[in-house]
Write a protein that holds these residues in place. Sequence first.
Motif, short mmCIF file in Angstrom:
data_model
loop_
_atom_site.label_atom_id
_atom_site.label_comp_id
_atom_site.label_asym_id
_atom_site.label_seq_id
_atom_site.Cartn_x
_atom_site.Cartn_y
_atom_site.Cartn_z
N ARG A 54 0.84 -1.21 0.00
CA ARG A 54 0.00 0.00 0.00
C ARG A 54 0.87 1.26 0.00
NH1 ARG A 54 -2.67 -1.03 4.38
NH2 ARG A 54 -4.13 -2.42 3.31
N ALA A 55 1.96 1.23 0.77
CA ALA A 55 2.88 2.38 0.80
C ALA A 55 3.47 2.63 -0.58
CB ALA A 55 3.99 2.14 1.82
N PHE A 56 3.85 1.54 -1.27
CA PHE A 56 4.40 1.69 -2.62
C PHE A 56 3.34 2.21 -3.58
CE2 PHE A 56 8.09 -1.03 -1.51
CZ PHE A 56 9.07 -0.31 -2.16
N GLU A 57 2.09 1.76 -3.43
CA GLU A 57 1.02 2.24 -4.30
C GLU A 57 0.85 3.74 -4.17
OE1 GLU A 57 -2.25 -0.12 -3.03
OE2 GLU A 57 -1.80 -1.80 -4.36
N HIS A 58 0.93 4.25 -2.93
CA HIS A 58 0.84 5.69 -2.71
C HIS A 58 1.98 6.42 -3.41
CE1 HIS A 58 -1.59 4.99 1.26
NE2 HIS A 58 -2.30 4.78 0.17
N ILE A 59 3.19 5.86 -3.29
CA ILE A 59 4.36 6.48 -3.92
C ILE A 59 4.23 6.46 -5.43
CG2 ILE A 59 6.85 6.30 -4.25
CD1 ILE A 59 6.98 5.07 -1.41
N PHE A 60 3.82 5.32 -5.98
CA PHE A 60 3.67 5.20 -7.43
C PHE A 60 2.66 6.21 -7.96
CE2 PHE A 60 4.79 0.41 -7.01
CZ PHE A 60 6.14 0.72 -6.96
N ARG A 61 1.56 6.39 -7.22
CA ARG A 61 0.52 7.31 -7.65
C ARG A 61 1.02 8.76 -7.60
NH1 ARG A 61 -3.08 5.66 -4.56
NH2 ARG A 61 -2.94 7.19 -2.89
N ARG A 62 1.69 9.11 -6.51
CA ARG A 62 2.20 10.49 -6.39
C ARG A 62 3.26 10.80 -7.44
NH1 ARG A 62 2.29 9.50 -0.69
NH2 ARG A 62 4.54 9.16 -0.84
N GLU A 63 4.09 9.80 -7.75
CA GLU A 63 5.18 10.00 -8.70
C GLU A 63 4.77 9.72 -10.14
OE1 GLU A 63 8.00 11.31 -7.60
OE2 GLU A 63 7.10 11.29 -5.59
N ASN A 64 3.49 9.36 -10.32
CA ASN A 64 2.96 9.08 -11.66
C ASN A 64 3.75 7.98 -12.36
OD1 ASN A 64 1.07 9.50 -13.74
ND2 ASN A 64 2.44 10.92 -14.81
N LEU A 65 3.97 6.88 -11.65
CA LEU A 65 4.73 5.74 -12.17
C LEU A 65 3.80 4.61 -12.56
CD1 LEU A 65 7.68 5.67 -9.59
CD2 LEU A 65 7.68 6.66 -11.90
N ASN A 66 4.19 3.87 -13.58
CA ASN A 66 3.42 2.74 -14.06
C ASN A 66 4.19 1.45 -13.77
OD1 ASN A 66 1.69 0.99 -15.50
ND2 ASN A 66 2.86 1.31 -17.39
N PRO A 67 3.90 0.76 -12.65
CA PRO A 67 4.64 -0.45 -12.32
C PRO A 67 4.02 -1.69 -12.96
CG PRO A 67 3.16 0.08 -10.53
CD PRO A 67 2.97 1.16 -11.58
N ALA A 68 4.86 -2.68 -13.26
CA ALA A 68 4.37 -4.00 -13.64
C ALA A 68 4.28 -4.82 -12.35
CB ALA A 68 5.33 -4.66 -14.62
#
Length: 291
Positions: free
Chosen positions: A23-37
């Motif tokens: 969940r912490a990573f999801e927040h970071i990915f969303r704030r940084e506008n990243l598209n993870p696999a």
Amino acid sequence: MSKKHPVIAVTGSSGAGTTTVKRAFEHIFRRENLNPAIVEGDSFHSLDRTAFKEAVAKAEKAKTRAPSHFGPEANHFDKIEELFKTYGETGSGKRRFYLHNDEEAAPYKQAAGTFTPWKAIPKGSDLLFYEGLHGGVVNGKVDVSKYADLLIGVVPIVNLEWIQKIHRDCAERGYSAEAVTDTILRRMHDYVHYITPQFSRSHVNFQRVPTVDTSNPFIARDIPTPDESFIVIRFKDAKKVDFPYMLNMINGSFMSRPNTIVVPGAKMGFAMEVILTPLIHEMILNKKKAK
């Protein structure tokens, strides 16, 4: 290790708190506008639900050590290594999904407890994010850990882990406490040999330590709350860590060793974001430079 196509792995046994890290990573990915696999560790089991139960029953009948989801007999360690290596080189690789329940299985018109076919990860993702049991596993010639650019270990002290498993499996899966205890005993060999060694290879470890009595996890009536816990966070390379900044940002935190910070249990998610965000920033910066 790859700068162009970074690989992040969160490893820890079920109930350890990997969901909080995710969940912490999801927040970071969303704030940084990243598209993870996104890759789930369950998808690398080598036996579906029915085959696994049959293998356990066969071993018990023969009075031999039964396979467990912690060990090599029930997992494709080589395929995890292959995915991490291939993604780091090309930005793609083979993945599939494990269908935990009927809701997940319905769109694929398959039974719960089965796997979807292997398919290539679409090109264009910013990074690979693995969450599961074996993000840093080593077995013979297979070494998954060497292909992880950031390896996060999440592990409660073992008595707390057992309390969480007993309560979860009894409440959510309808198992008896005796059946869950048998499972814990059956997979102890694999836990010692394949799970715990990973936490010596991780770049950052988050270990939850309760401040209440958990000396007999098999009779505990409830799970210690976050407010009844501390999170011990150990860094592999303390020279790169801005400890004064973290101590200032995380109220109630303190250092217990030169490479270790301790934070209140209720601050776990916040602490993860404070700690992990700069690491992701550096990773993405290196990715842009490599291009």
